[in-house]
Design a protein around this motif. Structure first.
Motif, PDB file in Angstrom:
ATOM      1  N   UNK A 171     -13.085  -0.886 -21.714  1.00 42.06           N
ATOM      2  CA  UNK A 171     -13.199   0.204 -22.686  1.00 42.06           C
ATOM      3  C   UNK A 171     -12.112   0.124 -23.754  1.00 42.06           C
ATOM      4  N   UNK A 172     -11.221  -0.856 -23.642  1.00 41.65           N
ATOM      5  CA  UNK A 172     -10.215  -1.084 -24.668  1.00 41.65           C
ATOM      6  C   UNK A 172      -8.900  -0.369 -24.478  1.00 41.65           C
ATOM      7  N   UNK A 173      -8.705   0.306 -23.328  1.00 47.98           N
ATOM      8  CA  UNK A 173      -7.473   1.053 -23.103  1.00 47.98           C
ATOM      9  C   UNK A 173      -6.345   0.143 -22.633  1.00 47.98           C
ATOM     10  N   UNK A 174      -5.126   0.533 -22.909  1.00 49.30           N
ATOM     11  CA  UNK A 174      -3.981  -0.054 -22.225  1.00 49.30           C
ATOM     12  C   UNK A 174      -3.939   0.564 -20.830  1.00 49.30           C
ATOM     13  N   UNK A 175      -3.482  -0.211 -19.846  1.00 49.11           N
ATOM     14  CA  UNK A 175      -3.615   0.241 -18.466  1.00 49.11           C
ATOM     15  C   UNK A 175      -2.300   0.138 -17.707  1.00 49.11           C
ATOM     16  N   UNK A 176      -1.931   1.232 -17.061  1.00 47.87           N
ATOM     17  CA  UNK A 176      -0.870   1.215 -16.063  1.00 47.87           C
ATOM     18  C   UNK A 176      -1.541   1.140 -14.701  1.00 47.87           C
ATOM     19  N   UNK A 177      -1.256   0.077 -13.958  1.00 44.74           N
ATOM     20  CA  UNK A 177      -1.771  -0.060 -12.603  1.00 44.74           C
ATOM     21  C   UNK A 177      -0.743   0.454 -11.614  1.00 44.74           C
ATOM     22  N   UNK A 225      -5.415  -7.686 -10.382  1.00 49.52           N
ATOM     23  CA  UNK A 225      -4.914  -6.382 -10.816  1.00 49.52           C
ATOM     24  C   UNK A 225      -3.758  -6.541 -11.797  1.00 49.52           C
ATOM     25  N   UNK A 226      -2.842  -7.444 -11.498  1.00 47.77           N
ATOM     26  CA  UNK A 226      -1.714  -7.675 -12.397  1.00 47.77           C
ATOM     27  C   UNK A 226      -2.184  -8.196 -13.749  1.00 47.77           C
ATOM     28  N   UNK A 227      -3.180  -9.064 -13.719  1.00 48.98           N
ATOM     29  CA  UNK A 227      -3.686  -9.655 -14.954  1.00 48.98           C
ATOM     30  C   UNK A 227      -4.345  -8.615 -15.851  1.00 48.98           C
ATOM     31  N   UNK A 228      -4.926  -7.583 -15.244  1.00 49.21           N
ATOM     32  CA  UNK A 228      -5.644  -6.560 -16.000  1.00 49.21           C
ATOM     33  C   UNK A 228      -4.732  -5.446 -16.509  1.00 49.21           C
ATOM     34  N   UNK A 229      -3.495  -5.412 -16.049  1.00 46.11           N
ATOM     35  CA  UNK A 229      -2.599  -4.297 -16.337  1.00 46.11           C
ATOM     36  C   UNK A 229      -1.605  -4.621 -17.446  1.00 46.11           C
ATOM     37  N   UNK A 230      -1.327  -3.629 -18.277  1.00 46.13           N
ATOM     38  CA  UNK A 230      -0.221  -3.738 -19.223  1.00 46.13           C
ATOM     39  C   UNK A 230       1.102  -3.589 -18.484  1.00 46.13           C
ATOM     40  N   UNK A 231       1.063  -2.818 -17.410  1.00 48.57           N
ATOM     41  CA  UNK A 231       2.244  -2.521 -16.606  1.00 48.57           C
ATOM     42  C   UNK A 231       1.773  -2.206 -15.199  1.00 48.57           C
ATOM     43  N   UNK A 232       2.510  -2.689 -14.194  1.00 50.04           N
ATOM     44  CA  UNK A 232       2.190  -2.337 -12.807  1.00 50.04           C
ATOM     45  C   UNK A 232       3.399  -1.683 -12.164  1.00 50.04           C
ATOM     46  N   UNK A 233       3.184  -0.538 -11.521  1.00 50.76           N
ATOM     47  CA  UNK A 233       4.266   0.158 -10.833  1.00 50.76           C
ATOM     48  C   UNK A 233       3.858   0.402  -9.388  1.00 50.76           C
ATOM     49  N   UNK A 234       4.842   0.497  -8.526  1.00 50.08           N
ATOM     50  CA  UNK A 234       4.563   0.741  -7.112  1.00 50.08           C
ATOM     51  C   UNK A 234       4.011   2.148  -6.897  1.00 50.08           C
ATOM     52  N   UNK A 235       4.573   3.123  -7.622  1.00 54.26           N
ATOM     53  CA  UNK A 235       4.088   4.497  -7.555  1.00 54.26           C
ATOM     54  C   UNK A 235       4.435   5.194  -8.863  1.00 54.26           C
ATOM     55  N   UNK A 236       3.935   6.411  -9.033  1.00 60.21           N
ATOM     56  CA  UNK A 236       4.108   7.120 -10.299  1.00 60.21           C
ATOM     57  C   UNK A 236       5.495   7.719 -10.461  1.00 60.21           C
ATOM     58  N   UNK A 237       6.340   7.570  -9.455  1.00 70.49           N
ATOM     59  CA  UNK A 237       7.737   7.984  -9.570  1.00 70.49           C
ATOM     60  C   UNK A 237       8.601   6.910 -10.221  1.00 70.49           C
ATOM     61  N   UNK A 238       8.008   5.778 -10.547  1.00 67.42           N
ATOM     62  CA  UNK A 238       8.766   4.653 -11.097  1.00 67.42           C
ATOM     63  C   UNK A 238       9.692   5.115 -12.225  1.00 67.42           C
TER      64      UNK A 238
END
Length: 256
Positions: free
Chosen positions: A187-193, A202-215
């Motif tokens: 859909x063209x969005x930037x993605x936080x995984x 998953x890493x390839x599809x993400x602009x950023x990957x975090x372990x949890x949302x407390x990062x």
């Protein structure tokens, strides 16, 4: 923080779209148990590989997968309905947000309008979000219905962004499943995984990957965003009091 790239500190999204299960609500454990409850009722004990295959699927697709596993393709619809009922019972008795979800949603709601894109039925998504006190932050809940196809098709994310008055290139998605990441990316969005053990896809599809949302880095980026310059695009949901109760002890309790 595990990451492939990073979010541009000078970029501020016009809209933010979250997945629900496993991203905002700690629900994957409930889905896994609900699948087990239903399958055990048909004399089958699901293994770890089944949990991986079923993650992120639309509930009707999961019903079809369970029907395939037990060798009863004619039972797909029945299994899907039992799955929804079992999941709803588990969430009602033991609602829990994902780590950092409340904090990140609260911060981002001050900077951009928010929506949820999910493969679950709308009433179930709203029920889950209300149970953990998050529903009032979101202007829209978009799910597969009518012409809107489930993830990994881009439809739920594209429609959510449209309803928020933006477009994909100016919006951010927050997701935990590969199917959801693919949908948001298409859909063209930037993605936080988000998640503890990202796959290479998953890493390839993400602009950023975090372990949890407390990062800390993610929260620092969110806290550095400017306040919203325009009003909300629509009325927010009104939350109710989360249902009381504790986790059910047995399969019979879940299906009661």
């Amino acid at each position: 923080m595990t990451k492939q790239h990073t979010l541009d500190p000078d970029w501020a999204p016009e809209a933010v779209v979250f997945d629900c299960d496993g991203t905002l609500v700690d629900s994957e454990r409930h889905w896994e148990r609900a699948r087990g409850v239903v399958l055990r009722g048909f004399g089958h004990a699901p293994g770890p590989e089944f949990a991986e295959r079923s993650k992120g699927l639309h509930y009707t697709e999961c019903g079809a997968l369970m029907a395939e596993v037990i060798g009863r393709p004619d039972c797909a619809e029945e299994l899907a309905e039992q799955l929804l009922a079992a999941y709803r019972a588990l969430v009602a008795r033991d609602p829990s947000p994902m780590s950092g979800a409340r904090e990140l949603v609260t911060v981002l709601s001050r900077t951009a309008p928010l929506a949820v894109a999910s493969n679950c039925p709308a009433d179930l998504v709203e029920f889950s979000l209300e149970s953990v006190g998050l529903l009032h932050h979101f202007e829209h809940v978009v799910v597969p219905e009518g012409p809107i196809r489930p993830k990994p098709y881009p439809d739920t994310y594209a429609e959510a962004v449209r309803r928020l008055g933006s477009n994909g290139e100016n919006a951010l998605a927050v997701e935990d499943s590969v199917n959801g990441l693919r949908a948001a990316k298409r859909a063209g969005l930037r993605v936080v995984g988000v998640g503890a053990r990202p796959s290479p896809d998953a890493l390839d599809l993400s602009s950023l990957w975090v372990r949890d949302l407390e990062d800390p880095e993610l929260m620092a980026w969110a806290n550095g965003l400017p306040p919203a310059k325009r009003g909300r695009s629509g009325a927010a949901f009104e939350p109710s009091v989360p249902p009381p109760g504790g986790p059910p002890d047995t399969d019979a309790d879940v299906l009661r």
